[in-house]
Design a protein around this motif. Structure first.
Motif: not given
Length: 296
Positions: A269-272, A289-295
């Motif tokens: 979901i975050a990737r999209k 999710l954390s900013e690091e995980e999303i990054g």
């Protein structure tokens, strides 16, 4: 008659050390090793315990034959993942314990390690295994290193590996109970406690007489039944622990799988959302999710 004979492990602790009963153990060893074995004496071993409180998990004996060779006989009732390592340790200790300080290397004893196990040791289709050292040519694999003429005069054997320890593993529970050879008759006895009237393997006719339960006095019978019950109880505890641990592991695995699956969905979901240009703060609030995980 089945179950009318004393279990071999208990007999090793209490009866077979009696010189009058050497013939039973000698028969078993001769049948297994395919040579005539005569026991000279029993030696001290750290495993020589006489009571189930001391050790009802395994039984071992350290014997010396008339040729001065050492024989380690051990029975293991319960699973041990490092049992192969213990076989190696037992042989190594016997070698070092029974060579005098300053003695020539030629005084190192030949050792046979005989292991009777009542659990699935390793993987294999047979129920009796033999391990021996071979020195094979790297470039000519069929070339096995032999002893020199002089070495053959000094030492028993033809190959260099004949000097080294040999191992036998009898996986008793794998036996199909159809005795086709004298060794099979012994393995059937080790598994079922049964000696048939037709069994003729070396040592078994004598075992049929001296290992009958009804030959024990009342005190010995009570001790025997206590030890057998102790082994049965220990097997039950270990089996129960293994089953419960396996079930718990499956349950934990399912739960961990659900958690991992849910997290992977959030990553997708975050990737999209990120590809669509949605602000990072919004993605964090939406997916957890954390900013690091999303990054990543």
């Amino acid at each position: 008659m089945p179950n009318n004979y004393i279990h071999f492990d208990w007999a090793m602790k209490r009866l077979l050390r009696d010189k009058a009963n050497y013939v039973v153990l000698e028969g078993f060893l001769s049948t297994l090793l395919k040579e005539d074995i005569r026991i000279n004496k029993f030696l001290e071993s750290e495993g020589n315990q006489n009571d189930s409180v001391d050790k009802f998990n395994r039984v071992d004996m350290l014997a010396e034959d008339t040729n001065g060779e050492l024989l380690i006989i051990e029975i293991q009732n319960n699973r041990e993942l490092d049992y192969f390592h213990r076989m190696l340790y037992g042989v190594s200790k016997a070698i070092t314990d029974y060579i005098g300080l300053g003695d020539a290397y030629s005084n190192v004893r030949k050792v046979y390690s005989i292991n009777i196990v009542y659990f699935d040791l390793g993987q294999g289709k047979d129920y009796v295994y033999h391990g021996k050292t071979f020195f094979r040519g790297l470039h000519v694999p069929e070339d096995v290193l032999q002893l020199s003429v002089r070495q053959k005069e000094l030492f028993v054997g033809k190959e260099a590996g004949d000097i080294f320890p040999e191992y036998y593993a009898l996986k008793v529970n794998e036996f199909d109970q159809i005795a086709r050879t004298p060794l099979d008759e012994w393995v059937r006895f080790l598994k079922t406690g049964e000696i048939k009237n037709t069994d003729t393997a070396k040592g078994l006719p004598e075992a049929r007489e001296c290992l009958r339960i009804d030959r024990l006095n009342e005190k010995e019978k009570q001790s025997y039944y206590r030890d057998m019950e102790a082994i049965r109880y220990q097997k039950s505890v270990i089996t129960t622990g293994w089953i419960e641990g396996k079930a718990e592991g499956r349950a934990e695995g399912r739960e961990e799988g659900k958690i991992e699956g849910a997290k992977m969905k959030q990553f997708e979901i975050a990737r999209k959302l990120k590809s669509a240009g949605v602000p990072i703060n919004t993605i964090i609030q939406t997916t957890g999710l954390s900013e690091e995980e999303i990054g990543n």
